[in-house]
Design an enzyme around this catalytic site. Sequence first.
Site, mmCIF file in Angstrom:
data_model
loop_
_atom_site.group_PDB
_atom_site.id
_atom_site.type_symbol
_atom_site.label_atom_id
_atom_site.label_comp_id
_atom_site.label_asym_id
_atom_site.label_seq_id
_atom_site.Cartn_x
_atom_site.Cartn_y
_atom_site.Cartn_z
ATOM 1 N N PHE A 112 0.989 -1.294 -0.050
ATOM 2 C CA PHE A 112 -0.173 -0.077 -0.189
ATOM 3 C C PHE A 112 0.978 1.188 0.222
ATOM 4 O O PHE A 112 1.704 1.394 0.690
ATOM 5 C CB PHE A 112 -0.972 -0.094 1.237
ATOM 6 C CG PHE A 112 -1.685 1.256 1.134
ATOM 7 C CD1 PHE A 112 -3.016 1.264 0.413
ATOM 8 C CD2 PHE A 112 -1.546 2.458 1.486
ATOM 9 C CE1 PHE A 112 -3.892 2.290 -0.034
ATOM 10 C CE2 PHE A 112 -2.344 3.640 1.431
ATOM 11 C CZ PHE A 112 -3.632 3.355 0.782
ATOM 12 N N LYS A 119 2.821 11.352 7.011
ATOM 13 C CA LYS A 119 2.102 11.187 8.265
ATOM 14 C C LYS A 119 2.953 11.592 9.462
ATOM 15 O O LYS A 119 2.524 12.850 9.759
ATOM 16 C CB LYS A 119 1.861 9.545 8.922
ATOM 17 C CG LYS A 119 1.042 8.993 7.362
ATOM 18 C CD LYS A 119 0.692 7.579 7.940
ATOM 19 C CE LYS A 119 0.035 6.664 7.035
ATOM 20 N NZ LYS A 119 -1.224 6.848 6.576
ATOM 21 N N ASP A 173 9.361 2.679 1.722
ATOM 22 C CA ASP A 173 8.035 3.594 2.139
ATOM 23 C C ASP A 173 7.893 3.267 3.544
ATOM 24 O O ASP A 173 7.641 2.217 3.872
ATOM 25 C CB ASP A 173 6.769 3.380 1.265
ATOM 26 C CG ASP A 173 5.641 3.921 1.536
ATOM 27 O OD1 ASP A 173 5.583 4.529 2.671
ATOM 28 O OD2 ASP A 173 4.764 3.865 1.016
HETATM 29 N N1 PLP Z 1 2.335 4.785 2.109
HETATM 30 C C1 PLP Z 1 1.966 3.809 3.144
HETATM 31 C C2 PLP Z 1 2.972 2.847 3.778
HETATM 32 C C3 PLP Z 1 0.818 4.426 3.907
HETATM 33 O O1 PLP Z 1 0.688 3.660 5.078
HETATM 34 C C4 PLP Z 1 -0.048 5.334 3.265
HETATM 35 C C5 PLP Z 1 -1.152 5.743 3.972
HETATM 36 O O2 PLP Z 1 -1.823 4.965 4.653
HETATM 37 C C6 PLP Z 1 0.448 5.950 2.251
HETATM 38 C C7 PLP Z 1 1.763 5.638 1.546
HETATM 39 C C8 PLP Z 1 -0.419 7.093 1.470
HETATM 40 O O3 PLP Z 1 -0.287 8.284 2.138
HETATM 41 P P1 PLP Z 1 -1.628 9.276 2.008
HETATM 42 O O4 PLP Z 1 -2.650 8.946 2.493
HETATM 43 O O5 PLP Z 1 -0.687 10.465 2.871
HETATM 44 O O6 PLP Z 1 -1.110 9.801 0.779
#
Ligand code: PLP
Length: 412
Positions: free
Chosen positions: A145, A260, A231
């Site tokens: 994700f 975040k 990530d």
């Molecule tokens: N990458 C990871 C690992 C995430 O958990 C999330 C959101 O839950 C994102 C990217 C996406 O972030 P955003 O919702 O700020 O675009």
Amino acid sequence: MVETISTSREAILLEEQYGAHNYHPLPVVLTKGEGVFLWDVEGKRYYDFLSAYSAVNQGHCHPRIINALIQQAKELTLTSRAFYNDKLGIAEKYVCETFGYQKALFMNSGAEANETAIKLARKWGYTKKGIPDNQAVIVCVSQNFHGRTTTIISASSDAIARSGFGPFMPGFKIVAYDNVDVLKEALANPDVCALWIEPIQGEAGVYVPQAGYLKAAEELCLKHNVLLMMDEIQTGIARTGSMLASDHENVHPDILILGKAISGGVLPISVVLANDEIMLVIKPGEHGSTFGGNPLAAVVCMEALKVVKDEALADNAEKLGSVFRRRMEELMKKTNLILQVRGKGLLNAIVINDSPQSETAWNICIDLMNHGMLAKPTHGNIIRLAPPLVINEEQIHECCDIIEQCVLNFRK
Ligand code: PLP
């Protein structure tokens, strides 16, 4: 014209009528947050066990972060990057020194940071690795994700995230997660510019790979001249018991992606970190964002990171994460409703012994809510449990008591 909300029902009806139906929230309407607690509009207090998907690691409305926000908001909020501002460079230096990189690129959302990383990796692949034009491949893993943009969902294996949104962006190869053998083969392709992974898969349901997986991935990337893009948007900033989840295996990705909790949940801020050889492949005009790197974000980000260090939140996550899992393992012995407990630090999940299509996990979350604790299922039968990292031991035990009571009394 409704200007104030006085009941939960009113707020829910308004959102239902005027808001897009792209989420399925628990029926609770929140109006205030402080530390580990949230309050609904009727004044009921809850422990927050989601932390806005790990954006609020420092606790709700941390006074130091809010104060930094207010002070800077009175001076200057946005200049765009058409001009320099007097805060961005300080924040860039601070994040570079904190995470050990030469350059930082601020964006806003996590998805945007991942998009930035993809562009960096592709450009690096063409200009440094010598991949033929438009042939670059990014290896990603199943159940990843990384966000919701059309490019990012092109790399997703989640049917719900993708269905109806094609055509998709080419250039992604999806392989199994937590499997070194498949990486050996995939990374040997000379057109691969990057491997793109989460050190622990959060949204997928808190999947912790076997010890040694991340290190082996890093070594394979080095061997094949492939960039390791990590990530850490959900796992970073002390959530798993160290500043980064990669730290547990002493892995230093080539491209680090954060979001975040680098703002403590106060503003949408994300940042991509890399060394010069990678970051400087992007030239003026090739990438950017109106709000990325604004002085308000720069100040908030620095204060949010300082709070994490000053309050030793990684140590707290490590210590209380163990307490939490121990309690859940004890609970597992008393019921067959919990199949598994897994996680690291204060990023944990319990897997409910029922099909992902069942309502069981949802109904347990409703019961938790009625008992003053907010958590939400992911992928049907998995309940992620991730409180703000400012929680203390007594509070963790109190929450474990609530979970125990709700699980043991649960009737279908
Ligand atoms: N990458 C990871 C690992 C995430 O958990 C999330 C959101 O839950 C994102 C990217 C996406 O972030 P955003 O919702 O700020 O675009």
